[in-house]
Design an enzyme around this catalytic site. Sequence first.
Site, mmCIF file in Angstrom:
data_model
loop_
_atom_site.group_PDB
_atom_site.id
_atom_site.type_symbol
_atom_site.label_atom_id
_atom_site.label_comp_id
_atom_site.label_asym_id
_atom_site.label_seq_id
_atom_site.Cartn_x
_atom_site.Cartn_y
_atom_site.Cartn_z
ATOM 1 N N TYR A 144 48.356 19.613 -9.910
ATOM 2 C CA TYR A 144 49.168 18.384 -9.868
ATOM 3 C C TYR A 144 49.342 17.647 -8.333
ATOM 4 C CZ TYR A 144 52.739 15.131 -11.321
ATOM 5 O OH TYR A 144 53.827 14.218 -10.752
ATOM 6 N N ASP A 239 47.484 19.932 -0.165
ATOM 7 C CA ASP A 239 48.635 19.523 -0.923
ATOM 8 C C ASP A 239 49.397 20.523 -0.656
ATOM 9 O OD1 ASP A 239 49.698 17.882 -4.126
ATOM 10 O OD2 ASP A 239 50.464 18.535 -1.764
ATOM 11 N N LYS A 267 59.422 17.750 -0.822
ATOM 12 C CA LYS A 267 60.143 19.392 -1.380
ATOM 13 C C LYS A 267 61.378 19.670 0.118
ATOM 14 C CE LYS A 267 57.160 20.309 -5.619
ATOM 15 N NZ LYS A 267 57.965 19.916 -6.647
HETATM 16 P P1 KE4 Z 1 56.863 14.494 -5.976
HETATM 17 O O1 KE4 Z 1 56.226 13.030 -6.603
HETATM 18 O O2 KE4 Z 1 57.227 14.889 -7.382
HETATM 19 O O3 KE4 Z 1 57.763 14.666 -5.129
HETATM 20 O O4 KE4 Z 1 55.791 15.282 -5.812
HETATM 21 C C1 KE4 Z 1 54.338 14.972 -6.672
HETATM 22 C C2 KE4 Z 1 53.450 16.488 -6.178
HETATM 23 C C3 KE4 Z 1 52.795 16.816 -5.330
HETATM 24 N N1 KE4 Z 1 51.952 17.746 -5.188
HETATM 25 C C4 KE4 Z 1 52.737 18.669 -5.846
HETATM 26 C C5 KE4 Z 1 51.616 20.192 -5.148
HETATM 27 C C6 KE4 Z 1 53.349 18.756 -6.656
HETATM 28 O O5 KE4 Z 1 54.110 20.329 -6.859
HETATM 29 C C7 KE4 Z 1 54.087 18.274 -6.505
HETATM 30 C C8 KE4 Z 1 55.890 17.684 -7.648
HETATM 31 N N2 KE4 Z 1 56.092 18.875 -8.310
HETATM 32 C C9 KE4 Z 1 56.654 18.432 -9.374
HETATM 33 C C10 KE4 Z 1 56.964 20.061 -10.156
HETATM 34 N N3 KE4 Z 1 55.709 20.871 -11.105
HETATM 35 C C11 KE4 Z 1 57.974 18.210 -9.805
HETATM 36 C C12 KE4 Z 1 58.377 18.538 -10.763
HETATM 37 C C13 KE4 Z 1 58.862 17.108 -11.626
HETATM 38 O O6 KE4 Z 1 57.403 16.142 -11.650
HETATM 39 O O7 KE4 Z 1 59.914 16.630 -12.158
#
Ligand code: KE4
Length: 428
Positions: A144, A239, A267
């Site tokens: 993801y 990523d 993060k």
């Molecule tokens: P954000 O747009 O949520 O800040 O980041 C997206 C993203 C991009 N790349 C990786 C490897 C990620 O894990 C994420 C977001 N992680 C999720 C947890 N599995 C965020 C939690 C959520 O979607 O509320």
Amino acid sequence: MNHERSSFLFQQAIASIPGGVNSPVRAFKSVGADPLFIKKAAGSHIYDEDGNTFIDYVGSWGPMIAGHCHPDIIKAVQDTMASGASFGAPTERETILANMVIEAVPSIEMVRMVSSGTEATMSAIRLARGYTGRDKILKFSGCYHGHADSLLVKAGSGAATFGVPDSPGVPADVAKLTLTAEYNSLDSVNALVAGNKNSIACIIVEPVAGNMGTVPPREGFLEGLREICTNEGIILIFDEVMSGFRVAYGGAQELYGVTPDMTTLGKIIGGGLPVGAFGGKREIMEKLSPSGGIYQAGTLSGNPLAMSAGIATLNILKQPGFYKVLEEKSRAVADGIAKAAMNAGYPIYSTRVGSMFCAFFSKNNVYDWPTASQCDTKAFAKYFLAMLDEGVYLAPSQFETAFVSAAHSEADIEKTIAAAAKCFKLIA
Ligand code: KE4
């Protein structure tokens, strides 16, 4: 355990916010319960609106590696707030954090700040497309990268290599430009590259997959992607939104010794405030507006509060021994849970990379999405709710990663393992 106030607040939220949450996974849908509403947090603990206390292994999905309410981070944000939250103009703090990232991650020669991981990956892909003049991208099932249209795509059925939308609202014409391979399978990558010669702009990969549960790269997988990208003129994007500054100060690329062309971050570098970043080779990054023609922008990009929280966080992580202690705590809790499952006669497949770990409810090894998706998610839901009753807050989905912070104590770890022993016996 009483959840009355959380349930009341959830009903209120549902009236005003789609699904009652501002991000879907928080809704506890895959564990079949109402979400807890959190009132506050400190160190390794979170406290819900009903006065219940939990040892927290979500840590805001990764950012809280130093623990909640770290005094250095609080002070940094308070001091910055007193000078102004946002100017929409350059500030020194942005250069300070940029240089800390560049110093930590040698493959990053220049970096652009944004406000989320989604913005980081979306922008990195546009930059790769603009730099190469190619339109297709390649990702991996089970990974993801945020919710940009090009990334909400799954593999087409049958022989079709083009992608199909993984959500309504993603145009088919956009999805067909996204190719999907299997994680840890260089054969699947080579087949797609051979079938799409000179038309793939980038391969984007989680160097440690954290969004199908925690799935480490197999020996040679990342090295193989590097070789394919070098030979084919494809931009390799790591990523590291989750793994960056998590599995090592220099991220997974330091841990595994494989150098991408671009890296996305998020993060941890915001210390809990909204942040994302993408960086890489100077020759690529300089193609970005205003130095180059590839457009990307953001009102709150490089926001002073997020920059200050990020600088304070990285200063904590730079302390000698930080990752060594975190590794010892993480090994203790992950191995303890695995042992508890074995002693209860309940089969799980346990994985861990640094302070990212996962208990897959499967009798078989898990090394990609097809094997991860065989897990017994109903059993996981029972385990999750039983652990919640024992005061342990895990990610409310089998397909997520648990995070250990510097604030987790030996007592926390012992309590977690004891809870797991009780809960595995319950569901066995
Ligand atoms: P954000 O747009 O949520 O800040 O980041 C997206 C993203 C991009 N790349 C990786 C490897 C990620 O894990 C994420 C977001 N992680 C999720 C947890 N599995 C965020 C939690 C959520 O979607 O509320």
